[in-house]
Design an enzyme around this catalytic site. Sequence first.
Site, PDB file in Angstrom:
ATOM      1  CD  GLU A  47       0.307 -10.009  15.103  1.00 27.42           C
ATOM      2  OE1 GLU A  47      -0.610 -10.502  15.794  1.00 27.42           O
ATOM      3  OE2 GLU A  47       0.339 -10.094  13.841  1.00 27.42           O
ATOM      4  CG  PHE A 109      -5.742 -22.455  19.789  1.00 27.51           C
ATOM      5  CD1 PHE A 109      -5.979 -22.694  18.442  1.00 27.51           C
ATOM      6  CD2 PHE A 109      -6.058 -21.212  20.316  1.00 27.51           C
ATOM      7  CE1 PHE A 109      -6.532 -21.707  17.641  1.00 27.51           C
ATOM      8  CE2 PHE A 109      -6.619 -20.226  19.521  1.00 27.51           C
ATOM      9  CZ  PHE A 109      -6.853 -20.474  18.175  1.00 27.51           C
ATOM     10  CD  GLN A 110      -4.025 -17.937  18.552  1.00 20.66           C
ATOM     11  OE1 GLN A 110      -4.034 -17.365  19.641  1.00 20.66           O
ATOM     12  NE2 GLN A 110      -4.520 -17.381  17.454  1.00 20.66           N
ATOM     13  CE  LYS A 159      -5.299 -16.216  28.878  1.00 20.42           C
ATOM     14  NZ  LYS A 159      -6.338 -16.607  27.876  1.00 20.42           N
ATOM     15  CG  MET A 465      17.428  -3.528  -6.647  1.00 19.99           C
ATOM     16  SD  MET A 465      18.432  -2.254  -7.446  1.00 19.99           S
ATOM     17  CE  MET A 465      18.450  -0.984  -6.181  1.00 19.99           C
TER      18      MET A 465
END
Length: 562
Positions: A47, A109-110, A159, A465
């Site tokens: 993602e 969940f999630q 959802k 760097m």
Amino acid sequence: MKGAEALLKALEREGVEVIFGHPGGAIMPTYDALYDSRIRHILVRHEQGGVHAATAYARASGRVGVVMATSGPGALNLVTGLADAYMDSTPVVAITGNVPRALIGTDAFQEADVTGVTMPITKHNYLVQDVNDLPRVVKEAFHIAATGRPGPVLIDVPKDVQLAEFTGDFDVELDLPGYKPTTKGHPKQIERALDALEKAERPILMVGGGAQHAHAELLAFAEKTGLPVITTLMGLGAFPGNHPLWLGMPGMHGTVAANRAIHHADVILAIGLRFDDRVTGKVSRFAPHAHTIIHVDIDPAEIGKVVRTHVPIVGDARLVLKEMLKGAKPLKLAGWWRELEEWRTRYPLRWKPKPHLQSQEVIRAFFEATGGNAIVTTGVGQHQMFAAQFFPVTRPRSFITSGGLGTMGVGLPFAIGAKFARPDELVIDFDGDGSFQMTLQELATVVKYGLDVKVVILNNGYLGMVRQWQDLFHAKRYSEVYLADSNPDFARLAEAYGIRGIKVERKEDLRKGVEAVLNADGPVVAEFKVYHEEGVFPMIPAGGAAEDMILEHPEEKAEVEA
């Protein structure tokens, strides 16, 4: 229709053609509806790669970039990219799924409070509670993202809202009484600015990323007045890098001419920049001779935030410059330009040749081979600064990098997004061996969609760097920066993905290697083994000012006086 279908239809009505994303449980109804949509979905491998690609799509095209993810871990993987877009004022709309409304707050969940997490790093965000609100929310989100000071907006859709029956109307009117960005500069302030410039003896024009869309007006104004122009890292390309009025980039790794010009200027016209600390250095010592600072910015919160502003002009850079052009006059700056030319001639950007291949010469070789006609993306680190110094772009929206947040790993997904935005143009990602490994899985996205992007890895075997700072400021105590003992063979890694891999290790093979990259049909990952002790100079130490600028490594050369 279902909420998921309504969501996609609302996106279509906003002109969305491409969405970057990755599916999951809570966003699955929308992905199911996407199967029948005319919107093209780009399946990324992470993602974070999706949000970075959407950011570059927006930066390269001038349109809103769109990314989609599922709830919980999927949504949280967008956080770094949203913060990056927020810091660099990039219009992105992120759409995330969430658990059903009845489960929100139960640690389902999630589940994650994505709106709460992203509130500080988005311009605005929504948790959609009513399916019939979707058209309004989408319309508002795109309007907010793209207008005023651009930035990311998140839409979180539970959802069950995606599955609910939509009975609403798509023809909604925008009604945001509290959101009215000022776009036209105040005429009196514009008059004051022009008057200050006309009386100035050593004026300069500083340009940031907020002027990328105003490149035509900017060029006309600079040429009419004869003002010397300095562009920040985010402003690169807003003014042609090959123009005789251009002094280069300011700040920590800017040119001597640009930094000295700021130090000695009596009037500064700053357009579309926020006086970032990497530009100003120690604020109390920034531009000590400037009795007038004119700041043009569409975000009033930026004006006076860091540097005292004497003539504030709130408005869109393009519209303000159009008005300023009407009253602009050629300025008498012959004496000032003699000073500037002396600094520019005496202290050009350069490097000391060494027996080993060097990052600067690799980047310069690509610049010479392409004539600078490419979209450049970078990761973050030494290679980023070398690219900014030695690949001076001449067109707007053609140097895409992470400025404010300094996000390692953006180079490859930025190249992907830029290629989808401008498919007919050459896209080169200058990357570091450390930065590249943060998102290298997106090589699979390159393969899946047959994207002709050229990845040039400047492999010095270190987090370069960080190593440079340890070298200069931490007594050469190189803590946890060595990568060479565990780096992969990048050329063979590319071949494992089905991409052509090229490796160049010797100076005498440089030109041949560059030609091989540019002449290849399709994507390439080219690994150039470069000198590991190379530093990015000039350099102003953190907390320093222009008079503290170091031209070369202290062991090689003394400091440069301002």
